[in-house]
Design a protein around this motif. Structure first.
Motif, PDB file in Angstrom:
ATOM      1  N   LYS B 196       0.955  16.323   5.582  1.00  8.92           N
ATOM      2  CA  LYS B 196       0.054  16.778   6.651  1.00  8.92           C
ATOM      3  C   LYS B 196      -0.692  15.651   7.346  1.00  8.92           C
ATOM      4  O   LYS B 196      -1.516  15.899   8.226  1.00  8.92           O
ATOM      5  N   SER B 197      -0.477  14.414   6.920  1.00  7.28           N
ATOM      6  CA  SER B 197      -1.212  13.333   7.595  1.00  7.28           C
ATOM      7  C   SER B 197      -0.258  12.190   7.947  1.00  7.28           C
ATOM      8  O   SER B 197       0.655  11.863   7.189  1.00  7.28           O
ATOM      9  N   THR B 198      -0.517  11.614   9.107  1.00  8.54           N
ATOM     10  CA  THR B 198       0.348  10.542   9.626  1.00  8.54           C
ATOM     11  C   THR B 198      -0.481   9.269   9.767  1.00  8.54           C
ATOM     12  O   THR B 198      -1.610   9.309  10.270  1.00  8.54           O
ATOM     13  N   THR B 199       0.100   8.153   9.361  1.00  9.07           N
ATOM     14  CA  THR B 199      -0.592   6.865   9.467  1.00  9.07           C
ATOM     15  C   THR B 199       0.312   5.873  10.190  1.00  9.07           C
ATOM     16  O   THR B 199       1.489   5.735   9.847  1.00  9.07           O
ATOM     17  N   LEU B 200      -0.255   5.209  11.186  1.00  6.96           N
ATOM     18  CA  LEU B 200       0.506   4.154  11.865  1.00  6.96           C
ATOM     19  C   LEU B 200       0.432   2.889  11.014  1.00  6.96           C
ATOM     20  O   LEU B 200      -0.658   2.440  10.641  1.00  6.96           O
ATOM     21  N   ILE B 201       1.602   2.347  10.704  1.00  6.63           N
ATOM     22  CA  ILE B 201       1.650   1.084   9.945  1.00  6.63           C
ATOM     23  C   ILE B 201       2.250   0.017  10.847  1.00  6.63           C
ATOM     24  O   ILE B 201       3.294   0.243  11.478  1.00  6.63           O
ATOM     25  N   VAL B 202       1.607  -1.124  10.914  1.00  4.01           N
ATOM     26  CA  VAL B 202       2.205  -2.271  11.611  1.00  4.01           C
ATOM     27  C   VAL B 202       2.259  -3.411  10.602  1.00  4.01           C
ATOM     28  O   VAL B 202       1.256  -3.735   9.956  1.00  4.01           O
ATOM     29  N   TYR B 203       3.446  -3.974  10.473  1.00  3.81           N
ATOM     30  CA  TYR B 203       3.688  -5.038   9.490  1.00  3.81           C
ATOM     31  C   TYR B 203       4.067  -6.311  10.244  1.00  3.81           C
ATOM     32  O   TYR B 203       4.804  -6.255  11.231  1.00  3.81           O
ATOM     33  N   ARG B 209       2.609  -9.400   5.710  1.00  2.00           N
ATOM     34  CA  ARG B 209       1.595  -8.431   5.294  1.00  2.00           C
ATOM     35  C   ARG B 209       1.390  -7.362   6.363  1.00  2.00           C
ATOM     36  O   ARG B 209       1.706  -7.578   7.545  1.00  2.00           O
ATOM     37  N   GLU B 210       0.837  -6.248   5.922  1.00  2.86           N
ATOM     38  CA  GLU B 210       0.462  -5.178   6.844  1.00  2.86           C
ATOM     39  C   GLU B 210      -0.709  -5.647   7.682  1.00  2.86           C
ATOM     40  O   GLU B 210      -1.679  -6.184   7.142  1.00  2.86           O
ATOM     41  N   VAL B 211      -0.671  -5.406   8.987  1.00  2.00           N
ATOM     42  CA  VAL B 211      -1.816  -5.804   9.809  1.00  2.00           C
ATOM     43  C   VAL B 211      -2.534  -4.575  10.371  1.00  2.00           C
ATOM     44  O   VAL B 211      -3.650  -4.692  10.874  1.00  2.00           O
ATOM     45  N   VAL B 212      -1.897  -3.430  10.296  1.00  2.00           N
ATOM     46  CA  VAL B 212      -2.548  -2.191  10.737  1.00  2.00           C
ATOM     47  C   VAL B 212      -2.180  -1.072   9.764  1.00  2.00           C
ATOM     48  O   VAL B 212      -1.016  -0.942   9.366  1.00  2.00           O
ATOM     49  N   ARG B 213      -3.165  -0.279   9.376  1.00  2.00           N
ATOM     50  CA  ARG B 213      -2.948   0.971   8.630  1.00  2.00           C
ATOM     51  C   ARG B 213      -3.952   1.955   9.214  1.00  2.00           C
ATOM     52  O   ARG B 213      -5.112   1.982   8.803  1.00  2.00           O
ATOM     53  N   GLN B 214      -3.529   2.689  10.209  1.00  2.00           N
ATOM     54  CA  GLN B 214      -4.447   3.492  11.005  1.00  2.00           C
ATOM     55  C   GLN B 214      -4.059   4.980  10.982  1.00  2.00           C
ATOM     56  O   GLN B 214      -2.984   5.349  11.461  1.00  2.00           O
ATOM     57  N   PRO B 215      -4.906   5.844  10.419  1.00  2.00           N
ATOM     58  CA  PRO B 215      -4.600   7.285  10.455  1.00  2.00           C
ATOM     59  C   PRO B 215      -4.474   7.766  11.903  1.00  2.00           C
ATOM     60  O   PRO B 215      -5.239   7.342  12.769  1.00  2.00           O
ATOM     61  N   MET B 216      -3.516   8.660  12.150  1.00  2.00           N
ATOM     62  CA  MET B 216      -3.256   9.158  13.508  1.00  2.00           C
ATOM     63  C   MET B 216      -3.302  10.684  13.513  1.00  2.00           C
ATOM     64  O   MET B 216      -2.255  11.340  13.440  1.00  2.00           O
TER      65      MET B 216
END
Lengths: 178, 404
Positions: B196-203, B209-216
């Motif tokens: 039920k939840s989506t997170t944008l990941i940018v690596y 390393r991951e540079v973004v972990r942002q709930p959407m």
């Protein structure tokens, strides 16, 4: 803003306008492929542009570009990034119509193209550019003895492929005939 | 009739014709090399200065520390070259996957991945490939992996667009489940750790390393969100939630600032036009827009016409020849087929990878021999880079999913 002076850029442009045709022909007979010859000439001219202040006059610059064409062709082959594929089997001269000059040219050209790059370069410098053995050695960055052995090996390979009655006169034969 | 070696060489040389050289281009290439050389020299000098300064500081500090019995404070100067170095040249990426002898395509499949001159066994079956400045990325059932040409390492999991595959279904967006830019090190995907939840990941494959972990939250409803493109530091994505027509559908997430803003067709086009490694379609550079971004032009392909590769723009009412411009130089693009290369009449090709600002790789449409052609924008010359594989394999390129 350009790093080179405007005067250098116009001298370089003059060299390209006046001599690129002749340099392209040399590149073409060295690599035997139109597109590669274009690439080779472009690369050599860009290197000349970078080295321009050291080259000073156009005669020296042309010699530099010619040397770069030959040495770059050899290094491309060595790095295996050369996209030319020499024919695995040299066309059989006996199958060609040896009564026609054009056919004879084509047969001989195919055989020259199948030579190793260094041998072909030595042959081109000696018999197309008409350079002496010493000049060829200087341009290839090797000894006169190496030039002699490369040319001799190239001619030896060509003689093996060419029938005596094919109408092809290789350098030694020319000398005898004249 | 006789001929001599001299005559033959002279004749071949005379048949070579004139070279096609552009003096401005030669000067441009020369200037660019000179600039690069200056940067390298400046960086080298700065590094030498830095080493000397660090050595002196350490020496002085240690000397002081011995006297005082304290630990030495170390201040490392950080050399900063005036210009960033040129981006690295990317390696050509593809894989030849064996066609199954019976039945349909089981997904994913194993295959050898060709990356430049290297051939890498992925070890685990993959769905699609993509490339960054540092290596390549591939996805398995719902995981993302990265390799710089050596052993692959997992960089992500529970990828939303691949959920269906994991559950034995069909993933319609598998080829865009993970995306990369035409330049840079960023890789983006949506993670569905919880259904039920989506997170944008940018690596970032450069720093590893991951540079973004942002709930959407806006991607939690409907069919979620689809990734569109990475342009510079901006991640573009479209929401599929059922909203009023006036509500924004496309968004841009800025990796540097963490800001998310609605995107429009024109803001997306402006972003595309201000970054290299893109082609835009139009009668002039000033009016040219990207294909397939909600604008008038829906698709762009190159078709073999005579000895040329001509651009054709697909619009709602059909396809027609078009002028395309390179966003790095703003010049019109004209491409020639490789000399001696004769594809089937009307063959069409699309770009699948940019190797540098001046070079891209094209692949043919389906049902044609999968030769890979690379073209240079500066002079329009193309060459056959990799011939099609044997009949029993299908070739997979970046950003294309496996058939089936």
């Amino acid at each position: 803003m350009a790093i080179r002076r405007q005067e250098d850029i116009s001298d370089f442009s003059e060299l390209v306008a006046a001599r690129s045709g002749a340099l392209f022909r040399t590149a073409f007979v060295v690599v035997g492929d139109h597109q590669l010859a274009q690439d080779l000439l472009q690369e050599a001219l860009v290197k000349a542009y970078v080295a321009w202040p050291r080259l000073r006059d156009t005669t020296k610059a042309e010699a530099y570009v010619r040397r770069t064409i030959v040495t770059t062709a050899i290094s491309w082959r060595r790095r295996r990034s050369f996209h030319e594929h020499p024919v695995a089997l040299v066309p059989d001269a006996r199958n060609a119509d040896q009564t026609e000059r054009l056919a004879t040219h084509d047969v001989l050209w195919e055989q020259v193209r199948s030579l190793p790059t260094r041998q072909r370069a030595a042959l081109v410098l000696r018999y197309y550019e008409d350079l002496s053995e010493a000049e060829t050695a200087s341009l290839l960055g090797c000894s006169v003895g190496t030039v002699k052995s490369q040319v001799s090996a190239a001619l030896g390979r060509l003689r093996k492929q060419v029938r005596p009655d094919s109408g092809v006169l290789l350098p030694d034969d020319e000398a005898v005939t004249r | 009739m006789t001929t001599t070696l001299r005559e033959m060489l002279a004749r071949q040389a005379s048949e070579a014709g004139p070279p096609s050289l552009d003096i401005d281009e030669l000067v441009g290439l020369g200037e660019s090399r000179l600039r690069r050389r200056r940067i390298v020299t400046a960086a080298g000098s700065a590094a030498v200065v830095a080493v000397v300064v660090v050595t002196l500081v350490l020496g002085a500090a240690l000397h002081g520390a011995i006297k005082r019995g304290d630990a030495p404070p170390v201040n490392r100067p950080s050399p900063s070259p005036t210009e960033p170095p040129a981006p690295p040249v990317r390696q050509l990426l593809y894989s030849d996957v064996p066609v199954p002898t019976t039945g349909t395509w089981p997904l994913p499949r194993k295959g050898t991945i060709h990356f430049g001159e290297r051939a890498i066994e992925s070890g685990n079956a993959f769905v699609h490939l993509d490339v960054t400045d540092d290596g390549f990325v591939y996805t398995t059932k719902d995981e993302a992996w990265f390799s710089d040409g050596d052993n692959p390492r997992q960089i992500g999991s529970r990828i939303c667009a691949l959920r269906a595959l994991r559950d034995g279904g069909i993933a319609h967006m598998a080829d865009a489940a993970v995306i990369t830019g035409t330049a840079g090190s960023l890789v983006a995907w949506f993670e569905c750790a919880d259904p039920k939840s989506t997170t944008l990941i940018v690596y970032d494959t450069g720093s590893g390393r991951e540079v973004v972990r942002q709930p959407m939250p806006l991607c939690d409803t409907g069919f979620g969100c689809n990734l569109d493109a990475i342009i510079g530091e901006h991640i573009y994505f479209t929401s599929t939630r059922d909203t009023e027509a006036s509500s924004p559908r496309q968004f841009s997430y800025d990796v540097t600032t963490g800001r998310q803003i609605p995107a429009t067709t024109s803001s997306f086009a402006d972003d595309v036009r201000s970054n290299p490694r893109r082609l835009v379609v139009g009668s002039t550079w000033a009016t040219a827009t990207p294909a397939g971004s909600g604008g008038k032009v829906e698709s762009l392909v190159f078709r073999a016409v005579g000895t040329r590769l001509t651009a054709f723009a697909g619009e709602a009412n059909g396809e027609s020849p078009a002028t395309v411009f390179d966003t790095a130089t703003h010049r019109a693009v004209q491409l020639r087929l490789p000399p001696g290369y004769h594809p089937p009449k009307g063959s069409s090709y699309s770009i699948f990878e940019w190797l540098d600002d001046n070079t891209f790789a094209l692949m043919p449409e389906l049902n044609e021999p999968a030769d890979i052609i690379t073209c240079r924008l500066s002079d329009g010359r193309c060459r056959l880079a990799v011939k099609a594989g044997p009949d029993h394999v299908v070739r997979i390129m970046p950003a294309t999913g496996l058939p089936g």
